[in-house]
Enzyme design. Sequence first.
Site, PDB file in Angstrom:
ATOM      1  N   CYS A  78       0.596  -1.128   0.245  1.00 52.31           N
ATOM      2  CA  CYS A  78       0.056  -0.221   0.029  1.00 52.31           C
ATOM      3  C   CYS A  78       1.316   0.634  -0.036  1.00 52.31           C
ATOM      4  O   CYS A  78       1.652   1.486  -0.783  1.00 52.31           O
ATOM      5  CB  CYS A  78      -1.120  -0.383   1.600  1.00 52.31           C
ATOM      6  SG  CYS A  78      -0.154  -0.022   3.144  1.00 52.31           S
ATOM      7  N   ARG A 117      -2.325  -1.073   5.427  1.00 48.64           N
ATOM      8  CA  ARG A 117      -3.384  -1.323   4.747  1.00 48.64           C
ATOM      9  C   ARG A 117      -3.315  -2.609   4.029  1.00 48.64           C
ATOM     10  O   ARG A 117      -3.729  -3.441   4.477  1.00 48.64           O
ATOM     11  CB  ARG A 117      -3.872  -0.205   4.002  1.00 48.64           C
ATOM     12  CG  ARG A 117      -4.960   0.613   4.370  1.00 48.64           C
ATOM     13  CD  ARG A 117      -4.911   1.429   2.702  1.00 48.64           C
ATOM     14  NE  ARG A 117      -3.810   2.303   2.862  1.00 48.64           N
ATOM     15  CZ  ARG A 117      -3.935   3.682   1.712  1.00 48.64           C
ATOM     16  NH1 ARG A 117      -4.809   3.550   0.974  1.00 48.64           N
ATOM     17  NH2 ARG A 117      -2.301   4.202   1.375  1.00 48.64           N
TER      18      ARG A 117
END
Lengths: 295, 150
Positions: free
Chosen positions: A245, A250
């Site tokens: 990410c 994430r």
Amino acid sequence: MSDILKKGYAHSEVLVSTEWVEQHINDPNVRIIESNEDPLLYASGHIPGAVHVDWTADLNDQVRRDYIQKEQFEELMSRIGVTPDMTVVFYGDKNNWWACYAFWVFQLFQHKNAKIMDGGRLKWEKEGRPLTREVPTYPRTEYRAPERDDSQIRAFREQVMEHLKAGRPLVDVRSPEEYTGERLHMEGYPNEGALRGGHIPGAVNVPWSRAANPDDGTFKPADDLRKIYLEEQGLRPDDEVIAYCRIGERSSHTWFVLKYLLGFPKVRNYDGSWTEWGNLVGAPVEKGPGKPRSG
Amino acid sequence: MSVYPEKLAEIIEDIQSITDPYEKSEVLIEYADQFREVPETVARRPFPEEHRVPFCESDAYVWVRQNPDGTLQFYFAVENPQGISAKAMAAILDESLSGQPPEVAAQISPDIVLKIFGQNISMGKGQGLMGMVGMVKNLALRYVSEDSRK
């Protein structure tokens, strides 16, 4: 547990339900750990008996860009009263995004008995389960951890480059705007940014939160996840996958989904992610919309 | 070094004087408890996109209205019920900038987020909160430039 079993995951034992957690609040062999993006949430109310693990203060090296080493992990675990045999259960805000991140770091130190509470804070709160502002204290332990092992679940830039050259799949879990290169970073916040926008060539784009039900933060059932990652994006069940990410948080959610819920054999999280790749001199970058993998 | 509007400088100084992280969280949570959502006379759901704070995953929105005396009134909405930090930030901005002339809000800068939340803030969260501060500043600047054109 039956609801989780019904969802058809490859390794459903890594998930526990909110009900299970409530039943184990006083279990001396279970330590409940809250990890959030929002630093105020734990103090504003948490599951009774839960301790707080903060990703910036507890999991990251405070000087260089890296995770804590063995000694700091041992200190953290000893401070929150965990022994190697204890089951740790993570939960948190944002569909368990940060809980998965903490879970991932704990796996660098091979704490095997680790689980995620499906649905995290959102589901717990929606079900009206108890919250307290009382911070628990536990007797200190003398936790002994193995050396950090980055080889299995963490990828570095050279490995990403090899992975890319070998034509193996990468999953970019950022927003479509970040993936296409339309959004680079917010003006004035260079720490958040990269000099180049776009994605690693060949990476498919599956924003991380697509794996979660927005209503209660639970993971989508395996069939729904397979539709996204396999049918729509063309990953194959035996693929080695690297997820990334912007700074690797994430993508730890997607790492969890691919490794445990769908059972991919080898999934690594490239925590250098776009803040490294988009600043690397000479690194290949692709802009614009992507396409699913073929063949 | 940035110069902050007086009320904001006081709040920042108070918060920075707290060394115990838990105590600091308590103070910020008190601000979050004071958060007042935008009244329906100003905005109703679904809130328009142009009021959405960029990069804020707590789904925060900002509005501004000019009072008859020329001062500004800021209004906020935080749609994520778990967006406690966003609510605290909004309450601090409201308390320190509403009722002040546009020039006051126009002089703030996003670095106040780190002054208030310190190292306890993730980069992503920091970016969202800085987006809120930036939006408040930009809204105020519109009134500053309008005034200067008169």
